[in-house]
Design an enzyme around this catalytic site. Structure first.
Site, PDB file in Angstrom:
ATOM      1  N   HIS A 160       0.908  -1.365  -0.279  1.00  0.00           N
ATOM      2  CA  HIS A 160       0.234   0.105   0.073  1.00  0.00           C
ATOM      3  C   HIS A 160       1.163   1.157  -0.181  1.00  0.00           C
ATOM      4  O   HIS A 160       1.800   1.066   0.803  1.00  0.00           O
ATOM      5  CB  HIS A 160      -1.101  -0.319   1.273  1.00  0.00           C
ATOM      6  CG  HIS A 160      -1.963   1.025   1.089  1.00  0.00           C
ATOM      7  ND1 HIS A 160      -1.768   1.809   1.426  1.00  0.00           N
ATOM      8  CD2 HIS A 160      -3.492   0.729   0.400  1.00  0.00           C
ATOM      9  CE1 HIS A 160      -3.125   2.961   1.476  1.00  0.00           C
ATOM     10  NE2 HIS A 160      -3.837   1.745   0.739  1.00  0.00           N
TER      11      HIS A 160
ATOM     12  N   ASP B 166      -8.097  -5.533   0.137  1.00  0.00           N
ATOM     13  CA  ASP B 166      -8.845  -6.358  -1.297  1.00  0.00           C
ATOM     14  C   ASP B 166      -8.016  -7.825  -1.618  1.00  0.00           C
ATOM     15  O   ASP B 166      -8.396  -8.806  -1.577  1.00  0.00           O
ATOM     16  CB  ASP B 166      -7.300  -5.584  -2.190  1.00  0.00           C
ATOM     17  CG  ASP B 166      -8.339  -4.500  -2.900  1.00  0.00           C
ATOM     18  OD1 ASP B 166      -7.325  -3.308  -2.748  1.00  0.00           O
ATOM     19  OD2 ASP B 166     -10.003  -4.025  -2.674  1.00  0.00           O
TER      20      ASP B 166
HETATM   21  C1  SDX Z   1      -6.198   0.127  -2.550  1.00  0.00           C
HETATM   22  O1  SDX Z   1      -4.674   4.416  -1.852  1.00  0.00           O
HETATM   23  C2  SDX Z   1      -5.136   3.726  -1.403  1.00  0.00           C
HETATM   24  O2  SDX Z   1      -6.024   4.649  -0.464  1.00  0.00           O
HETATM   25  C3  SDX Z   1      -6.135   2.796  -2.167  1.00  0.00           C
HETATM   26  C4  SDX Z   1      -6.597   2.097  -1.147  1.00  0.00           C
HETATM   27  C5  SDX Z   1      -8.568   2.357  -1.070  1.00  0.00           C
HETATM   28  O3  SDX Z   1      -8.531   2.276  -0.158  1.00  0.00           O
HETATM   29  O4  SDX Z   1      -9.150   3.132  -1.668  1.00  0.00           O
HETATM   30  O5  SDX Z   1      -6.670   1.435  -0.266  1.00  0.00           O
HETATM   31  C6  SDX Z   1      -7.760   0.703  -2.117  1.00  0.00           C
HETATM   32  O6  SDX Z   1      -5.926   0.497  -4.133  1.00  0.00           O
HETATM   33  C7  SDX Z   1      -6.010  -1.059  -2.056  1.00  0.00           C
HETATM   34  C8  SDX Z   1      -4.071  -1.403  -3.228  1.00  0.00           C
HETATM   35  C9  SDX Z   1      -4.889  -2.627  -3.879  1.00  0.00           C
HETATM   36  N1  SDX Z   1      -3.299  -2.808  -4.878  1.00  0.00           N
HETATM   37  C10 SDX Z   1      -3.276  -4.794  -4.698  1.00  0.00           C
HETATM   38  O7  SDX Z   1      -3.418  -4.817  -3.808  1.00  0.00           O
HETATM   39  C11 SDX Z   1      -2.340  -4.305  -5.614  1.00  0.00           C
HETATM   40  C12 SDX Z   1      -0.779  -5.080  -5.471  1.00  0.00           C
HETATM   41  N2  SDX Z   1      -0.213  -3.059  -5.215  1.00  0.00           N
HETATM   42  C13 SDX Z   1       0.875  -2.805  -5.448  1.00  0.00           C
HETATM   43  O8  SDX Z   1       0.856  -2.596  -6.790  1.00  0.00           O
HETATM   44  C14 SDX Z   1       1.113  -1.976  -4.986  1.00  0.00           C
HETATM   45  O9  SDX Z   1       1.805  -1.865  -3.065  1.00  0.00           O
HETATM   46  C15 SDX Z   1       0.501  -0.286  -4.263  1.00  0.00           C
HETATM   47  C16 SDX Z   1       0.251   0.003  -5.581  1.00  0.00           C
HETATM   48  C17 SDX Z   1      -0.757  -0.430  -4.002  1.00  0.00           C
HETATM   49  C18 SDX Z   1       1.535   0.455  -3.816  1.00  0.00           C
HETATM   50  O10 SDX Z   1       3.021   0.919  -4.978  1.00  0.00           O
HETATM   51  P1  SDX Z   1       2.995   2.103  -4.211  1.00  0.00           P
HETATM   52  O11 SDX Z   1       3.235   2.506  -3.258  1.00  0.00           O
HETATM   53  O12 SDX Z   1       3.614   3.071  -5.544  1.00  0.00           O
HETATM   54  O13 SDX Z   1       4.701   1.514  -4.416  1.00  0.00           O
HETATM   55  P2  SDX Z   1       5.353   1.012  -5.439  1.00  0.00           P
HETATM   56  O14 SDX Z   1       5.007   0.327  -6.408  1.00  0.00           O
HETATM   57  O15 SDX Z   1       6.283   1.662  -5.578  1.00  0.00           O
HETATM   58  O16 SDX Z   1       6.437  -0.270  -4.773  1.00  0.00           O
HETATM   59  C19 SDX Z   1       7.568   0.112  -3.157  1.00  0.00           C
HETATM   60  C20 SDX Z   1       8.580  -1.704  -3.636  1.00  0.00           C
HETATM   61  C21 SDX Z   1       8.604  -2.263  -5.210  1.00  0.00           C
HETATM   62  O17 SDX Z   1      10.293  -2.300  -4.900  1.00  0.00           O
HETATM   63  P3  SDX Z   1      11.808  -1.098  -5.224  1.00  0.00           P
HETATM   64  O18 SDX Z   1      10.683  -1.252  -6.780  1.00  0.00           O
HETATM   65  O19 SDX Z   1      11.330  -0.634  -4.698  1.00  0.00           O
HETATM   66  O20 SDX Z   1      11.975  -2.460  -5.693  1.00  0.00           O
HETATM   67  O21 SDX Z   1       7.519  -3.039  -3.148  1.00  0.00           O
HETATM   68  C22 SDX Z   1       7.525  -3.449  -4.202  1.00  0.00           C
HETATM   69  C23 SDX Z   1       7.345  -2.962  -5.153  1.00  0.00           C
HETATM   70  O22 SDX Z   1       7.979  -3.844  -6.496  1.00  0.00           O
HETATM   71  N3  SDX Z   1       6.077  -4.148  -3.867  1.00  0.00           N
HETATM   72  C24 SDX Z   1       5.345  -5.347  -4.156  1.00  0.00           C
HETATM   73  C25 SDX Z   1       3.940  -5.517  -3.989  1.00  0.00           C
HETATM   74  N4  SDX Z   1       4.121  -4.048  -3.492  1.00  0.00           N
HETATM   75  C26 SDX Z   1       5.336  -3.166  -3.643  1.00  0.00           C
HETATM   76  N5  SDX Z   1       6.388  -6.450  -4.574  1.00  0.00           N
HETATM   77  C27 SDX Z   1       5.419  -7.866  -4.164  1.00  0.00           C
HETATM   78  N6  SDX Z   1       4.556  -7.743  -4.403  1.00  0.00           N
HETATM   79  C28 SDX Z   1       3.588  -6.715  -4.507  1.00  0.00           C
HETATM   80  N7  SDX Z   1       2.248  -6.786  -4.000  1.00  0.00           N
END
Ligand code: SDX
Length: 427
Positions: free
Chosen positions: A305, A362
């Site tokens: 998140h 989720d």
């Molecule tokens: C919702 O914003 C909100 O409040 C949203 C929400 C709401 O109520 O409105 O809470 C609802 O959207 C919840 C999130 C649902 N999405 C997912 O579950 C999809 C999987 N998660 C991600 O794609 C990610 O965690 C996000 C999109 C939720 C957040 O992404 P960020 O904050 O932009 O973080 P990032 O993509 O820069 O990740 C940081 C690091 C990265 O690694 P590095 O590049 O630093 O080495 O963490 C890793 C990412 O690769 N990472 C993951 C991961 N999520 C982040 N690695 C593996 N699995 C994951 N799920």
């Protein structure tokens, strides 16, 4: 001037005010920065940017705290109802018994759709994704409810707000009915908001539908958990659309479109599909390895998140609700066992610990929704149904802010500098 932030750049020393809210990080007011320095700030994912001030929802991502108008989500999920949380988000205070009764009655009187809107559904294929239908039907509402589309009129804003909250369950239920070839069920307003939705979704004209109180309570709690969440992507979309003066129905349609993405609200559908793809716990290590592999685009859906660097408090309640519903329905689902095992393994893995990746709202929601009888394609539509009150509350807050102006970010330009046109024969 109170505390200030000093920036020394391009040979200039500029000073900008630091602003404090009631709780949470202070902000540096950089509204004059371009005039002071000729420079923009740069923050493509808005990781360090406050787009507005708001009094509706507060999140402390490090502590895993979520407050709606100051009330913790755990208390609201346990003690409140979705209708009461709608009133709270819109008005800022918990309603009295009479206020709640009047509000619920008002909402129930807006649950019907203009009959011609039913024709929109027949224009879609039966296998159209419910979110595609929702984008279309909600965007079209302004063509039927133009008498509540004038954003400058507080009364019309209130009517539009009530119409959107009231009609989303009807629109979502109709999308489900259309996908399975069953007739639409009209609202029955002596039922609760959530009971009405369940009947429109799972009832049939051929027989009476009796709302199961256990399912009704679980669904109502799921709606509460999804009601609002500060300035997330879809809420920011609604605010930006609203900042141009677009009508509320168009703004909510924009929010629905943004929520659909798998990185946002679409993650609930993706998370259950992922759990089914993993299948049994013995396959978990393979998927954990893929999630950690920089060369593999796979991510653990329902994990991570932007704000929460701790356990999403909504996921805690959601997991508890799975247990309650399964116990009450006397059912089990091996997917839940796989989900629990996946969480256990991920949360003990250095990669997830270091990056502070926890289950989010989720991760478990699809397991309950599936047990209640919804197909995965309906999951994000249910998220949109519940989030409509948050979008509407945030939209109203923005529209009624006297400082409100159109949102218009700038950019770091990396394209070609000026050059003369070359006729095709000379290229
Ligand atoms: C919702 O914003 C909100 O409040 C949203 C929400 C709401 O109520 O409105 O809470 C609802 O959207 C919840 C999130 C649902 N999405 C997912 O579950 C999809 C999987 N998660 C991600 O794609 C990610 O965690 C996000 C999109 C939720 C957040 O992404 P960020 O904050 O932009 O973080 P990032 O993509 O820069 O990740 C940081 C690091 C990265 O690694 P590095 O590049 O630093 O080495 O963490 C890793 C990412 O690769 N990472 C993951 C991961 N999520 C982040 N690695 C593996 N699995 C994951 N799920």
């Amino acid at each position: 001037m109170g505390e200030t932030a000093k920036i020394s750049v391009a040979g200039k020393d500029v000073e900008n005010a630091v602003m404090s809210g009631t709780v949470g990080p202070d902000v540096i007011d950089i509204r004059k920065l371009y005039a002071q320095t000729g420079m923009f700030t740069y923050d493509p994912g808005f990781t360090s940017t406050a787009s507005c001030d708001s009094a509706i929802t507060y999140i402390d991502g490090d502590e895993g705290v979520l407050l709606h108008r100051g009330y913790p989500i755990g208390q609201l999920a346990e003690k409140s109802s979705f209708m009461e949380v709608c009133y709270l988000l819109l008005n800022g205070e918990l309603p009295s018994k009479d206020e709640l009764g009047t509000f619920s009655h008002t909402i129930s009187r807006h649950t019907m759709l203009h009959e011609q809107l039913a024709n929109f559904y027949s224009g879609f294929r039966r296998d159209a994704h419910p979110m595609a239908i929702m984008c279309g039907v909600v965007g079209a509402l302004s063509a039927f409810y133009a008498d509540s589309a004038d954003v400058t009129d507080p009364y019309q804003r209130m009517i539009a707000s009530h119409r959107l909250i009231a009609k989303m369950p009807t629109i979502a239920a109709m999308a489900y009915k259309y996908s399975i070839g069953q007739p639409f069920m009209h609202p029955k307003n002596d039922l609760s908001y959530t009971g009405n939705f369940l009947r429109m979704t799972f009832g049939v004209p051929a027989e009476e539908y009796v709302v199961d109180p256990v399912i009704e309570k679980a669904m109502d709690r799921i709606f509460i958990l999804h009601a609002d969440h500060e300035q997330n992507a879809s809420t920011s979309t609604v605010r930006l659309a609203g900042s141009s003066g677009a009508n509320p129905f168009a703004c909510i349609a924009a929010g629905i479109a943004c929520l659909w993405g798998p990185a946002h609200g679409g993650a609930n559908e993706a998370a259950l599909n992922m759990l089914h793809e993993i299948g049994t716990p013995d396959k978990i290590p393979e998927y954990i390895a893929r999630a950690k592999d920089k060369n593999d685009p796979f991510r653990l859906m329902g994990f991570g998140h932007r704000v929460y660097k701790n356990y999403d408090p909504r996921a805690t309640v959601m997991q508890q609700t799975v247990r309650e519903v399964f116990k009450a329905m006397n059912v089990s689902d091996p997917v839940f066992d796989t989900a629990l095992k996946l969480e256990e393994i991920a949360l003990s893995d250095p990669y997830f610990i270091e990056k502070k990746l926890f289950p989010n709202v989720d991760f478990y929601s699809g397991i309950i929704l599936s047990a209640i009888g919804f197909p995965t394609t309906m999951f994000t539509a249910l998220f949109a149904l519940a989030r409509t009150v948050g979008w509407v509350a945030q939209w109203n807050e923005m529209i009624s802010d006297p400082q409100q102006k159109i949102g218009r970010p700038r950019q770091l330009y990396t394209g070609a500098t000026e050059r003369d046109y070359v006729p095709v024969e000379k290229r």
